[in-house]
Design a protein around this motif. Structure first.
Motif, PDB file in Angstrom:
ATOM      1  N   VAL A   1      -8.397  -5.821 -14.242  1.00 33.17           N
ATOM      2  CA  VAL A   1      -9.518  -5.598 -13.327  1.00 33.17           C
ATOM      3  C   VAL A   1      -9.366  -4.221 -12.694  1.00 33.17           C
ATOM      4  O   VAL A   1      -8.334  -3.931 -12.069  1.00 33.17           O
ATOM      5  N   ASP A   2     -10.362  -3.356 -12.878  1.00 31.02           N
ATOM      6  CA  ASP A   2     -10.295  -2.024 -12.249  1.00 31.02           C
ATOM      7  C   ASP A   2     -11.701  -1.472 -12.104  1.00 31.02           C
ATOM      8  O   ASP A   2     -12.541  -1.669 -12.995  1.00 31.02           O
ATOM      9  N   ILE A   3     -11.949  -0.774 -10.991  1.00 25.92           N
ATOM     10  CA  ILE A   3     -13.283  -0.200 -10.761  1.00 25.92           C
ATOM     11  C   ILE A   3     -13.526   1.016 -11.655  1.00 25.92           C
ATOM     12  O   ILE A   3     -14.646   1.492 -11.750  1.00 25.92           O
TER      13      ILE A   3
ATOM     14  N   GLY B   1      -0.753   3.454 -12.786  1.00 23.05           N
ATOM     15  CA  GLY B   1       0.587   3.620 -13.338  1.00 23.05           C
ATOM     16  C   GLY B   1       1.410   2.349 -13.269  1.00 23.05           C
ATOM     17  O   GLY B   1       2.281   2.104 -14.109  1.00 23.05           O
ATOM     18  N   ILE B   2       1.136   1.492 -12.276  1.00 26.59           N
ATOM     19  CA  ILE B   2       1.884   0.236 -12.146  1.00 26.59           C
ATOM     20  C   ILE B   2       1.184  -0.887 -12.921  1.00 26.59           C
ATOM     21  O   ILE B   2       1.804  -1.575 -13.728  1.00 26.59           O
ATOM     22  N   GLY B   3      -0.106  -1.083 -12.654  1.00 29.01           N
ATOM     23  CA  GLY B   3      -0.837  -2.206 -13.238  1.00 29.01           C
ATOM     24  C   GLY B   3      -0.789  -2.222 -14.763  1.00 29.01           C
ATOM     25  O   GLY B   3      -0.671  -3.292 -15.381  1.00 29.01           O
TER      26      GLY B   3
ATOM     27  N   CYS C   1       4.182   8.955  -8.197  1.00 33.16           N
ATOM     28  CA  CYS C   1       3.828   7.567  -7.903  1.00 33.16           C
ATOM     29  C   CYS C   1       2.849   7.564  -6.723  1.00 33.16           C
ATOM     30  O   CYS C   1       2.905   8.443  -5.856  1.00 33.16           O
ATOM     31  N   HIS C   2       1.975   6.569  -6.685  1.00 36.77           N
ATOM     32  CA  HIS C   2       1.000   6.484  -5.587  1.00 36.77           C
ATOM     33  C   HIS C   2       1.696   6.303  -4.229  1.00 36.77           C
ATOM     34  O   HIS C   2       1.181   6.713  -3.192  1.00 36.77           O
ATOM     35  N   THR C   3       2.865   5.680  -4.254  1.00 42.33           N
ATOM     36  CA  THR C   3       3.585   5.425  -2.996  1.00 42.33           C
ATOM     37  C   THR C   3       3.860   6.731  -2.241  1.00 42.33           C
ATOM     38  O   THR C   3       3.715   6.803  -1.022  1.00 42.33           O
ATOM     39  N   ASP C   4       4.250   7.794  -2.957  1.00 43.10           N
ATOM     40  CA  ASP C   4       4.513   9.079  -2.294  1.00 43.10           C
ATOM     41  C   ASP C   4       3.242   9.652  -1.679  1.00 43.10           C
ATOM     42  O   ASP C   4       3.291  10.295  -0.629  1.00 43.10           O
TER      43      ASP C   4
ATOM     44  N   ALA D   1     -12.729   3.881 -17.184  1.00 43.77           N
ATOM     45  CA  ALA D   1     -11.872   4.648 -18.101  1.00 43.77           C
ATOM     46  C   ALA D   1     -10.565   3.903 -18.387  1.00 43.77           C
ATOM     47  O   ALA D   1      -9.852   4.234 -19.333  1.00 43.77           O
ATOM     48  N   LYS D   2     -10.235   2.881 -17.574  1.00 47.26           N
ATOM     49  CA  LYS D   2      -8.965   2.162 -17.773  1.00 47.26           C
ATOM     50  C   LYS D   2      -9.063   1.075 -18.840  1.00 47.26           C
ATOM     51  O   LYS D   2      -8.041   0.548 -19.283  1.00 47.26           O
ATOM     52  N   GLU D   3     -10.294   0.731 -19.230  1.00 44.09           N
ATOM     53  CA  GLU D   3     -10.449  -0.410 -20.149  1.00 44.09           C
ATOM     54  C   GLU D   3      -9.742  -0.196 -21.489  1.00 44.09           C
ATOM     55  O   GLU D   3      -8.982  -1.061 -21.943  1.00 44.09           O
TER      56      GLU D   3
ATOM     57  N   THR E   1       9.739  -5.513  -4.558  1.00 45.51           N
ATOM     58  CA  THR E   1       9.964  -4.077  -4.662  1.00 45.51           C
ATOM     59  C   THR E   1      10.580  -3.818  -6.031  1.00 45.51           C
ATOM     60  O   THR E   1      11.460  -4.582  -6.468  1.00 45.51           O
ATOM     61  N   LEU E   2      10.099  -2.796  -6.694  1.00 46.07           N
ATOM     62  CA  LEU E   2      10.645  -2.411  -8.007  1.00 46.07           C
ATOM     63  C   LEU E   2      10.711  -3.589  -8.974  1.00 46.07           C
ATOM     64  O   LEU E   2      11.654  -3.700  -9.767  1.00 46.07           O
ATOM     65  N   GLY E   3       9.713  -4.466  -8.886  1.00 46.26           N
ATOM     66  CA  GLY E   3       9.634  -5.571  -9.835  1.00 46.26           C
ATOM     67  C   GLY E   3      10.783  -6.553  -9.750  1.00 46.26           C
ATOM     68  O   GLY E   3      10.977  -7.362 -10.657  1.00 46.26           O
TER      69      GLY E   3
HETATM   70  P1  NAD Z   1      -2.705   4.413  -9.182  1.00 45.80           P
HETATM   71  O1  NAD Z   1      -3.484   5.250  -8.247  1.00 45.80           O
HETATM   72  O2  NAD Z   1      -2.210   4.995 -10.472  1.00 45.80           O
HETATM   73  O3  NAD Z   1      -3.522   3.056  -9.558  1.00 45.80           O
HETATM   74  C1  NAD Z   1      -4.322   2.335  -8.663  1.00 45.80           C
HETATM   75  C2  NAD Z   1      -5.472   1.705  -9.478  1.00 45.80           C
HETATM   76  O4  NAD Z   1      -6.207   0.799  -8.640  1.00 45.80           O
HETATM   77  C3  NAD Z   1      -6.465   2.721 -10.019  1.00 45.80           C
HETATM   78  O5  NAD Z   1      -6.634   2.563 -11.417  1.00 45.80           O
HETATM   79  C4  NAD Z   1      -7.754   2.396  -9.243  1.00 45.80           C
HETATM   80  O6  NAD Z   1      -8.945   2.673  -9.986  1.00 45.80           O
HETATM   81  C5  NAD Z   1      -7.581   0.907  -8.993  1.00 45.80           C
HETATM   82  N1  NAD Z   1      -8.446   0.380  -7.937  1.00 45.80           N
HETATM   83  C6  NAD Z   1      -8.848   0.966  -6.774  1.00 45.80           C
HETATM   84  N2  NAD Z   1      -9.660   0.162  -6.090  1.00 45.80           N
HETATM   85  C7  NAD Z   1      -9.803  -0.976  -6.800  1.00 45.80           C
HETATM   86  C8  NAD Z   1     -10.533  -2.187  -6.622  1.00 45.80           C
HETATM   87  N3  NAD Z   1     -11.283  -2.389  -5.535  1.00 45.80           N
HETATM   88  N4  NAD Z   1     -10.423  -3.145  -7.577  1.00 45.80           N
HETATM   89  C9  NAD Z   1      -9.668  -2.959  -8.687  1.00 45.80           C
HETATM   90  N5  NAD Z   1      -8.965  -1.815  -8.920  1.00 45.80           N
HETATM   91  C10 NAD Z   1      -9.027  -0.844  -7.991  1.00 45.80           C
HETATM   92  O7  NAD Z   1      -1.455   3.869  -8.316  1.00 45.80           O
HETATM   93  P2  NAD Z   1      -0.041   3.302  -8.844  1.00 45.80           P
HETATM   94  O8  NAD Z   1       0.952   4.413  -8.901  1.00 45.80           O
HETATM   95  O9  NAD Z   1      -0.285   2.430 -10.027  1.00 45.80           O
HETATM   96  O10 NAD Z   1       0.363   2.384  -7.587  1.00 45.80           O
HETATM   97  C11 NAD Z   1      -0.376   1.195  -7.325  1.00 45.80           C
HETATM   98  C12 NAD Z   1       0.129   0.559  -6.039  1.00 45.80           C
HETATM   99  O11 NAD Z   1       1.459   0.076  -6.208  1.00 45.80           O
HETATM  100  C13 NAD Z   1       0.177   1.527  -4.857  1.00 45.80           C
HETATM  101  O12 NAD Z   1      -0.231   0.828  -3.701  1.00 45.80           O
HETATM  102  C14 NAD Z   1       1.658   1.856  -4.761  1.00 45.80           C
HETATM  103  O13 NAD Z   1       2.033   2.252  -3.450  1.00 45.80           O
HETATM  104  C15 NAD Z   1       2.271   0.528  -5.138  1.00 45.80           C
HETATM  105  N6  NAD Z   1       3.680   0.555  -5.599  1.00 45.80           N
HETATM  106  C16 NAD Z   1       4.468  -0.514  -5.246  1.00 45.80           C
HETATM  107  C17 NAD Z   1       5.783  -0.574  -5.689  1.00 45.80           C
HETATM  108  C18 NAD Z   1       6.649  -1.728  -5.347  1.00 45.80           C
HETATM  109  O14 NAD Z   1       7.869  -1.624  -5.557  1.00 45.80           O
HETATM  110  N7  NAD Z   1       6.125  -2.815  -4.849  1.00 45.80           N
HETATM  111  C19 NAD Z   1       6.297   0.464  -6.481  1.00 45.80           C
HETATM  112  C20 NAD Z   1       5.467   1.514  -6.814  1.00 45.80           C
HETATM  113  C21 NAD Z   1       4.153   1.548  -6.380  1.00 45.80           C
END
Ligand code: NAD
Ligand code: ZN
Length: 378
Positions: A227-229, A207-209, A56-59, A232-234, A323-325
């Motif tokens: 929305v993503d920069i 992974g979250i979006g 996960c990105h959080t780690d 490849a995500k489209e 947190t955790l949806g």
């Molecule tokens: P990830 O790296 O897989 O995804 C992040 C995405 O954001 C990438 O696809 C990247 O291209 C995109 N991005 C970057 N800059 C951008 C911009 N300016 N505009 C649009 N898109 C952009 O990360 P992930 O594992 O999906 O985690 C995403 C976030 O969620 C992290 O900050 C993570 O810490 C957080 N998170 C929160 C919880 C929670 O419980 N609230 C749980 C897990 C993860």
């Protein structure tokens, strides 16, 4: 150690468990895979053989040392994990060796949060960083990140931080349900309560979006804009249910104007899952005046703040996070059932399956924006 009974088991009680873990010794440095000795499970704890652990990105944020989540180094990180119970400590009567479990936020069932109808931040969630080290490596004391630490072949954690799941569910997919997938699906369905016919915008399709997209689709949203920069995500976003895709690198400063035009004044629900302040501002600015709800899911770097014009709140825009949806451990089996019924897809989101030894390569890929979710397989 597997299923020992009687004398042999008693003899081993109190003896540290030898295993292998990815250790973060100092913030900003790569993980080092090394032998560790885990304290055996004492009262209320459980020893789990890890079968899968998602990256996960959080780690990554925690390891880089810029996360607001409190963690003490040296540490074994990893909070997504699925495995098999090997041993239970005294007083654990509702799990037994052989049970399949996933790690999750605790649920004591008794505190104010657990008794609240929507609370999912059990009082025992907090203070994991205050716990002392629970393992050693070459004599150096090591902490278990978040009280869990799944980047290891075995981990010992509180009974409360584990959820038992059905045995026919694949480990790699359920490990993803212990954070990422649940966070995304829950953010849409439980925390924001997206409804039939709603319009939704998701900033950040990682992974979250991508799972927010799946949650919005399951909830019956009819306009789902990803929305993503990263272009490849489209394709995957559209396959999971996005009806439109916008690349901010192409649109530039006009992103808020364009999205508000596409939704005729803003979306019913917006979500931020990139972990950046600029996208949080954009998510708030594209929630519709009157009733639009902006849900912050991404974790922004420690100390950074978002600006909110109070008049926007007066005008009925809403801002929240979770947190955790907003999902509780006891709700997880419903998600596992939906997964097994094929109502949402995790298989095609797991683009890399890696051995523990390749954890740094997995995170390098995330930083480069390659692949969707990487899962360590043991
Ligand atoms: P990830 O790296 O897989 O995804 C992040 C995405 O954001 C990438 O696809 C990247 O291209 C995109 N991005 C970057 N800059 C951008 C911009 N300016 N505009 C649009 N898109 C952009 O990360 P992930 O594992 O999906 O985690 C995403 C976030 O969620 C992290 O900050 C993570 O810490 C957080 N998170 C929160 C919880 C929670 O419980 N609230 C749980 C897990 C993860
Ligand atoms: Zn996570």
């Amino acid at each position: 150690m597997l299923h020992m009974e009687g004398e042999q088991r008693e003899r081993l009680q109190g003896v540290p468990i030898k295993t292998t873990a990815a250790i973060a010794f100092r913030p900003g440095q790569p993980f080092i895979v090394a032998d560790v000795e885990l304290d055996p499970p004492d009262a209320g704890k459980v020893l789990v053989q890890t079968m899968a652990a998602g990256l996960c990105h959080t780690d990554l944020g925690v390891r880089e040392g810029n996360s607001p989540i409190p963690v003490q180094f040296p540490v074994v990180l990893g909070h997504e994990g699925a495995g098999i119970v090997l041993e239970v400590g005294a007083g654990v009567h509702d799990l037994k060796p052989g049970d399949h479990v996933v790690s999750f936020a605790p649920e004591c069932g008794r505190c104010g949060s657990c008794r609240h109808p929507t609370g999912n931040l059990c009082d025992s969630t907090f203070g994991h960083h205050m716990l002392g080290p629970t393992m050693t490596s070459g004599g150096t004391p090591i902490h278990a990140g978040y009280g869990i630490g799944t980047f290891a072949k075995h981990f010992v954690t509180d009974r409360m931080r584990l959820v038992a799941v059905r045995k026919d569910a694949p480990f790699d997919e359920i490990s993803y349900l212990s954070c990422g997938a649940t966070t995304g699906i829950g953010a849409a369905m439980i925390s924001a309560k997206v409804h039939t016919g709603a319009s939704v915008i998701i900033f950040g399709l990682g992974g979250i979006g991508l799972n927010i997209i799946q949650g919005a689709r399951l909830a019956g949203a009819t306009t789902i804009i990803g929305v993503d920069i990263n272009p490849a995500k489209e394709a995957i976003a559209r396959r999971l249910g996005a009806t439109e895709y916008v690349n901010p690198s192409i649109v530039g400063d006009g992103i808020v104007g364009l999205l508000n035009e596409m939704t005729r004044g803003g979306a019913d629900f917006t979500f931020e899952a990139a972990g950046r302040i600029d996208t949080m501002q954009q998510a708030f600015a594209t929630a519709r005046i009157g009733w639009g709800v902006c849900t912050i899911v991404g974790v922004a770097p420690a100390g950074e703040t978002m600006k909110v014009l109070p008049y926007d709140l007066i005008m009925g825009r809403k801002l929240q996070g979770n947190t955790l949806g907003g999902v509780r451990g006891s709700q997880l089996s419903t998600l596992v059932d939906l997964l097994m019924e094929g109502r949402f897809d995790l298989k095609s989101l797991i683009t890399d399956r890696l051995p523990l030894e390749d954890i740094n390569a997995g995170y390098d890929k995330m930083r480069r924006g390659e692949g969707l979710r990487s899962v360590l397989i043991f």
